[in-house]
Design a protein around this motif. Structure first.
Motif, PDB file in Angstrom:
ATOM      1  N   PHE A   1     -20.674   7.907 -27.915  1.00 22.86           N
ATOM      2  CA  PHE A   1     -19.628   8.862 -27.568  1.00 22.86           C
ATOM      3  C   PHE A   1     -19.234   9.637 -28.826  1.00 22.86           C
ATOM      4  CE2 PHE A   1     -18.651   5.022 -24.855  1.00 22.86           C
ATOM      5  CZ  PHE A   1     -19.335   5.489 -23.748  1.00 22.86           C
ATOM      6  N   LYS A   2     -18.658  10.801 -28.600  1.00 23.57           N
ATOM      7  CA  LYS A   2     -18.172  11.570 -29.748  1.00 23.57           C
ATOM      8  C   LYS A   2     -16.673  11.769 -29.628  1.00 23.57           C
ATOM      9  CE  LYS A   2     -19.116  16.243 -27.909  1.00 23.57           C
ATOM     10  NZ  LYS A   2     -19.592  15.844 -26.580  1.00 23.57           N
ATOM     11  N   GLU A   3     -16.046  11.976 -30.781  1.00 26.06           N
ATOM     12  CA  GLU A   3     -14.601  12.155 -30.807  1.00 26.06           C
ATOM     13  C   GLU A   3     -14.205  13.304 -29.875  1.00 26.06           C
ATOM     14  OE1 GLU A   3     -10.953  13.010 -34.022  1.00 26.06           O
ATOM     15  OE2 GLU A   3     -13.046  12.984 -34.689  1.00 26.06           O
ATOM     16  N   GLY A   4     -13.191  13.053 -29.023  1.00 27.49           N
ATOM     17  CA  GLY A   4     -12.700  14.067 -28.104  1.00 27.49           C
ATOM     18  C   GLY A   4     -13.219  13.919 -26.683  1.00 27.49           C
TER      19      GLY A   4
ATOM     20  N   GLN B   1     -14.951  -0.338 -19.820  1.00 28.72           N
ATOM     21  CA  GLN B   1     -14.268  -1.341 -20.645  1.00 28.72           C
ATOM     22  C   GLN B   1     -13.215  -0.681 -21.540  1.00 28.72           C
ATOM     23  OE1 GLN B   1     -16.890  -3.879 -23.020  1.00 28.72           O
ATOM     24  NE2 GLN B   1     -15.381  -3.837 -24.677  1.00 28.72           N
ATOM     25  N   ILE B   2     -13.532   0.475 -22.096  1.00 23.23           N
ATOM     26  CA  ILE B   2     -12.577   1.184 -22.959  1.00 23.23           C
ATOM     27  C   ILE B   2     -11.366   1.647 -22.157  1.00 23.23           C
ATOM     28  CG2 ILE B   2     -12.250   3.259 -24.361  1.00 23.23           C
ATOM     29  CD1 ILE B   2     -15.199   2.999 -25.209  1.00 23.23           C
ATOM     30  N   ASN B   3     -11.599   2.079 -20.939  1.00 26.15           N
ATOM     31  CA  ASN B   3     -10.488   2.542 -20.099  1.00 26.15           C
ATOM     32  C   ASN B   3      -9.546   1.412 -19.708  1.00 26.15           C
ATOM     33  OD1 ASN B   3     -10.550   5.344 -19.887  1.00 26.15           O
ATOM     34  ND2 ASN B   3     -12.132   5.321 -18.300  1.00 26.15           N
ATOM     35  N   ARG B   4     -10.082   0.175 -19.575  1.00 26.98           N
ATOM     36  CA  ARG B   4      -9.229  -0.967 -19.223  1.00 26.98           C
ATOM     37  C   ARG B   4      -8.466  -1.380 -20.484  1.00 26.98           C
ATOM     38  NH1 ARG B   4     -14.090  -2.533 -16.528  1.00 26.98           N
ATOM     39  NH2 ARG B   4     -14.598  -3.968 -18.244  1.00 26.98           N
ATOM     40  N   ARG B   5      -7.194  -1.038 -20.576  1.00 26.67           N
ATOM     41  CA  ARG B   5      -6.473  -1.249 -21.820  1.00 26.67           C
ATOM     42  C   ARG B   5      -4.985  -1.423 -21.559  1.00 26.67           C
ATOM     43  NH1 ARG B   5      -7.106   4.085 -20.727  1.00 26.67           N
ATOM     44  NH2 ARG B   5      -5.461   5.539 -21.360  1.00 26.67           N
ATOM     45  N   THR B   6      -4.320  -2.037 -22.559  1.00 30.59           N
ATOM     46  CA  THR B   6      -2.854  -2.110 -22.575  1.00 30.59           C
ATOM     47  C   THR B   6      -2.408  -1.444 -23.867  1.00 30.59           C
ATOM     48  OG1 THR B   6      -2.818  -4.187 -21.337  1.00 30.59           O
ATOM     49  CG2 THR B   6      -0.850  -3.637 -22.616  1.00 30.59           C
ATOM     50  N   GLU B   7      -1.446  -0.543 -23.767  1.00 28.80           N
ATOM     51  CA  GLU B   7      -1.001   0.177 -24.961  1.00 28.80           C
ATOM     52  C   GLU B   7       0.497   0.419 -24.890  1.00 28.80           C
ATOM     53  OE1 GLU B   7      -3.517   3.596 -24.805  1.00 28.80           O
ATOM     54  OE2 GLU B   7      -2.358   4.591 -23.251  1.00 28.80           O
ATOM     55  N   PHE B   8       1.064   0.672 -26.064  1.00 31.29           N
ATOM     56  CA  PHE B   8       2.499   0.971 -26.074  1.00 31.29           C
ATOM     57  C   PHE B   8       2.718   2.353 -26.665  1.00 31.29           C
ATOM     58  CE2 PHE B   8       1.968  -0.792 -30.332  1.00 31.29           C
ATOM     59  CZ  PHE B   8       2.807  -0.013 -31.126  1.00 31.29           C
ATOM     60  N   GLN B   9       3.839   2.948 -26.244  1.00 30.13           N
ATOM     61  CA  GLN B   9       4.253   4.265 -26.730  1.00 30.13           C
ATOM     62  C   GLN B   9       5.712   4.166 -27.144  1.00 30.13           C
ATOM     63  OE1 GLN B   9       2.691   7.742 -26.620  1.00 30.13           O
ATOM     64  NE2 GLN B   9       4.451   7.882 -28.013  1.00 30.13           N
ATOM     65  N   VAL B  10       6.018   4.636 -28.371  1.00 32.03           N
ATOM     66  CA  VAL B  10       7.408   4.629 -28.833  1.00 32.03           C
ATOM     67  C   VAL B  10       8.186   5.675 -28.041  1.00 32.03           C
ATOM     68  CG1 VAL B  10       8.951   5.043 -30.783  1.00 32.03           C
ATOM     69  CG2 VAL B  10       6.786   3.829 -31.140  1.00 32.03           C
TER      70      VAL B  10
ATOM     71  N   LYS C   1     -11.529   8.939 -33.345  1.00 28.59           N
ATOM     72  CA  LYS C   1     -12.498   8.839 -34.442  1.00 28.59           C
ATOM     73  C   LYS C   1     -12.956   7.386 -34.623  1.00 28.59           C
ATOM     74  CE  LYS C   1     -11.847  11.553 -37.886  1.00 28.59           C
ATOM     75  NZ  LYS C   1     -11.341  12.207 -39.132  1.00 28.59           N
ATOM     76  N   LYS C   2     -12.027   6.450 -34.484  1.00 28.46           N
ATOM     77  CA  LYS C   2     -12.386   5.044 -34.625  1.00 28.46           C
ATOM     78  C   LYS C   2     -13.335   4.614 -33.509  1.00 28.46           C
ATOM     79  CE  LYS C   2     -10.412   0.369 -34.619  1.00 28.46           C
ATOM     80  NZ  LYS C   2      -9.161  -0.421 -34.529  1.00 28.46           N
ATOM     81  N   LEU C   3     -13.006   5.008 -32.255  1.00 25.25           N
ATOM     82  CA  LEU C   3     -13.876   4.625 -31.137  1.00 25.25           C
ATOM     83  C   LEU C   3     -15.261   5.259 -31.276  1.00 25.25           C
ATOM     84  CD1 LEU C   3     -11.360   4.839 -28.141  1.00 25.25           C
ATOM     85  CD2 LEU C   3     -12.445   2.765 -29.074  1.00 25.25           C
ATOM     86  N   ALA C   4     -15.314   6.460 -31.844  1.00 21.52           N
ATOM     87  CA  ALA C   4     -16.614   7.112 -32.044  1.00 21.52           C
ATOM     88  C   ALA C   4     -17.451   6.352 -33.062  1.00 21.52           C
ATOM     89  CB  ALA C   4     -16.399   8.555 -32.487  1.00 21.52           C
ATOM     90  N   ARG C   5     -16.768   5.745 -34.065  1.00 17.69           N
ATOM     91  CA  ARG C   5     -17.509   4.934 -35.034  1.00 17.69           C
ATOM     92  C   ARG C   5     -18.005   3.644 -34.394  1.00 17.69           C
ATOM     93  NH1 ARG C   5     -13.404   6.529 -38.739  1.00 17.69           N
ATOM     94  NH2 ARG C   5     -12.332   4.520 -38.480  1.00 17.69           N
TER      95      ARG C   5
END
Length: 660
Positions: free
Chosen positions: A619-622, A643-652, A610-614
């Motif tokens: 693009f639309k959510e989903g 650019q959105i696909n190039r990312r670093t993220e963490f998962q608990v 939802k944030k990226l869609a804003r």
């Protein structure tokens, strides 16, 4: 009556008048006698009649002397505008003493005409460079000019219910804690005596009182019950801690003698006050004593007097009520000056309020707060505007908190005093904000704690929309912690401003979900390299703080690439990039066994939230940013998707890591 209007008698003008042949006569003798006795209201009327008859050119010098005497009378009556005009006339007619310039300067200051007063003080100091009175007055005027537009937070209003068409002053609570019964002096037309005062032209003062009803509303004032009030002048009062004894000022009037003031006591029984009895402080019957003020513990009686041994004018003294013998004590040079210090009010054993025209101020009497210092001296502070004005401000009493009443003749050309209320509103200091997730959506049932270095500890649940608001104290360091089920905790630290003004701070908490990957923004690498760029440090330090704020979690740090290049190349590059983040976190103190790294290359395309869609409305959510999806986009939108696909993220990975 106001003790300030009947003690100091300046003889210069009287001597000069008696020396001028053109001014001799029965009316002049009458005026001089009235002035000597302190009958300023009657004296000014007599002097004016003489002044109006001195119309010949050769009588101009006599006219100047009479104008000066009128000015002295108006000064005593608190009529500053008339006083400054009379002194100006004295100077115009060549009054032979430069004191007229000083008197005019003080009267102009009491009118609030600071530029004119400054000029007059400077003129006088050219003639008498060492005049302490002139230097104090000049300092006060300059200070008052600098204070313009810089009032304190006190809110001041005229207490209309207590005020009559004459003078009403010196309010005093009988019980400071309850603050529901107040006594004060009034000269209204319904007082006991019929005869008007020769000193003020008003009826002689009585003690009246008012009490609050069950709704907390002040009732119409009425005379104090009993034998307290007489045809004499009853004035400023104070009470023993239990409210059973009243100390009051009373003017001593004898035929053809100067007016003086003494302190009396009255006892309360069945809500009625007994006939006052003189309270012996001095064997000296010439000196005046008045304005009694009992300390909260009942040990000390503070008062004002012109007795020998002071700093000049009227000083504040005190005597031990438990053992009067040898306990008489002048309050010293920090409080007393060559001017007049009067109307003391002991709030605690280390805080004393009083009125003074000897300390630099706005003009006339100003109210001052004196605080006892560890060294035994007193720190004296002007209470500032709007409590103080260019006119006389005096006779303060405190009730609950920073509120109460005081007296002032501001805005009254007749010099009449009126009672004003004051209150220092509580500072409105708040901290507010939002608790949101990484997609900027409200986090339901988030709990916020705020702990202050002052020992305060507050806890609340955020509203359904994620908002919260807490009251704070000024100048305190706080630690805030926000958390919710299914989310990691977040901590903030800050210090509220120490300025005495309302303020609202804003702090937002962005909570990371335990159940889905969380992108770390602002992680940067050079092209085809795995080493972190310097500008990535801030984001990684924030990630390290998340680990410290949540010491029981372990995480996987994952790196993802765009669709360009081979699978093998992207897996290798993304793995090295993920490891570089892990290495940094270890270097700043995060334990290695809480961290895992993994490179996913281009195998896990991002799903639009939802944030990226804003942020990217194309693009639309989903939407899932697969190679096939991106290849169908325009060149510009495809670049954004990569650019959105190039990312670093963490998962608990877990929430039960054992620190020990």
């Amino acid at each position: 009556m106001r003790f300030t209007k009947n003690i100091i008698i300046l003889l210069t003008g009287v001597i000069l008048l008696a020396a001028l042949p053109g001014c001799r006569g029965p009316k002049l003798a009458t005026a001089n006698e009235q002035f000597d006795r302190g009958e300023y209201f009657e004296a000014q009327k007599t002097y004016r009649k003489i002044y109006n008859k001195l119309t010949k050119r050769e009588e101009r010098p006599q006219r100047g002397v009479v104008a000066y005497q009128m000015g002295l009378c108006y000064e005593k009556l608190g009529m500053s505008a008339r006083a400054s005009s009379a002194f100006a006339n004295a100077i115009r007619y060549n009054y032979p003493d430069s004191t007229a310039i000083l008197k005019m300067a003080r009267s102009l200051q009491e009118e609030g005409k600071y530029p004119q007063a400054i000029k007059a003080y400077e003129d006088y100091l050219e003639l008498d460079p060492k005049s302490e009175v002139a230097m104090t007055g000049l300092s006060g005027c300059r200070w008052a000019v600098n204070q313009k537009g810089n009032p304190t937070r006190y809110v001041v209003r005229q207490a209309k219910l207590f005020n009559s068409r004459r003078s009403d002053f010196s309010p005093m609570f009988i019980d400071r804690e309850a603050a529901d019964v107040i006594y004060f002096t009034t000269t209204n037309e319904k007082v006991t005596g019929e005869k008007k005062s020769e000193i003020t032209g008003m009826k002689k003062g009585d003690i009246w009182m008012s009490r609050k009803n069950e709704k907390g509303e002040w009732q119409r004032p009425e005379p104090a019950e009993g034998e307290l009030n007489t045809e004499m002048d009853e004035g400023t009062c104070s009470f023993s801690p239990d409210g059973s004894t009243m100390y009051i000022s009373r003017a001593r009037r004898e035929p053809n003698a100067a007016t003086s003031v003494e302190i009396f006591t009255s006892q309360r029984s069945d809500a009625k006050w007994s006939a006052p009895a003189k309270f012996e402080i001095l064997e000296d019957t010439i000196s005046a004593v008045g304005h009694p003020a009992v300390s909260p513990d009942g040990k000390w009686l503070y008062f004002a007097s012109d007795m020998p041994g002071g700093s000049g004018g009227k000083d504040i003294w005190r005597i031990n009520l438990l053992d009067k013998q040898g306990s008489l004590e002048n309050m010293g040079e920090f409080i007393n000056t060559p001017g007049d210090e009067m109307f003391p009010y002991a709030r605690t054993d280390s805080i004393l309020y009083f009125a003074s025209d000897g300390h630099p101020g706005f003009g006339g009497l100003d109210l001052f707060k004196a605080t006892l210092t560890p060294s035994g001296g007193w720190k004296v502070e002007n209470m500032g505007q709007p409590v103080n004005s260019a006119a006389d401000d005096f006779g303060i009493t405190f009730g609950k908190g920073e509120s109460g009443f005081f007296s002032s003749n501001r805005g009254d050309g007749r010099g009449y005093d009126h009672i004003y209320s004051f209150i220092l509103p509580d500072l409105e200091i708040w901290i507010s904000g939002w608790v949101l997730d990484r997609d900027e959506e409200p986090v339901p049932n988030a709990v916020i704690r705020i702990i202050g270095k002052d020992g305060s500890n507050q806890k609340a649940v955020a509203r359904p929309d994620g908002s919260f608001r807490f009251p704070l104290q000024r100048g305190v360091q706080y630690v805030m912690l926000a958390g919710a089920k299914g989310y990691l905790n977040a901590k903030q630290e800050f210090t509220s401003d120490s300025a005495e003004e309302d303020a609202e701070y804003n702090v937002d908490f962005i909570l990371a979900s335990i159940n889905k990957p969380v992108v770390i923004d602002n992680i940067f690498y050079d092209f085809d390299k795995a080493s972190l760029r310097p500008e990535s440090k801030e984001a990684l330090d924030e990630m390290a703080q998340v680990m410290r704020d949540n010491p029981n979690i372990t995480i996987e740090m994952a790196s993802h690439t765009d669709r360009m290049g081979s699978e093998e190349y992207n897996i290798n590059l993304s793995g090295r990039r993920a490891k570089s983040v892990i290495d940094y976190l270890i270097s700043v103190g995060i334990k290695a066994d809480r961290l895992q790294w993994q490179g996913y290359g281009k195998s896990r395309p991002k799903t639009i939230t939802k944030k990226l869609a804003r942020l990217y409305p194309q693009f639309k959510e989903g939407d899932v940013l697969t190679p096939e999806f991106i290849e169908a986009l325009s060149e510009e939108d495809a670049a954004v998707a990569d650019q959105i696909n190039r990312r670093t993220e963490f998962q608990v990975l877990s929430i039960d890591y054992d620190l020990y």
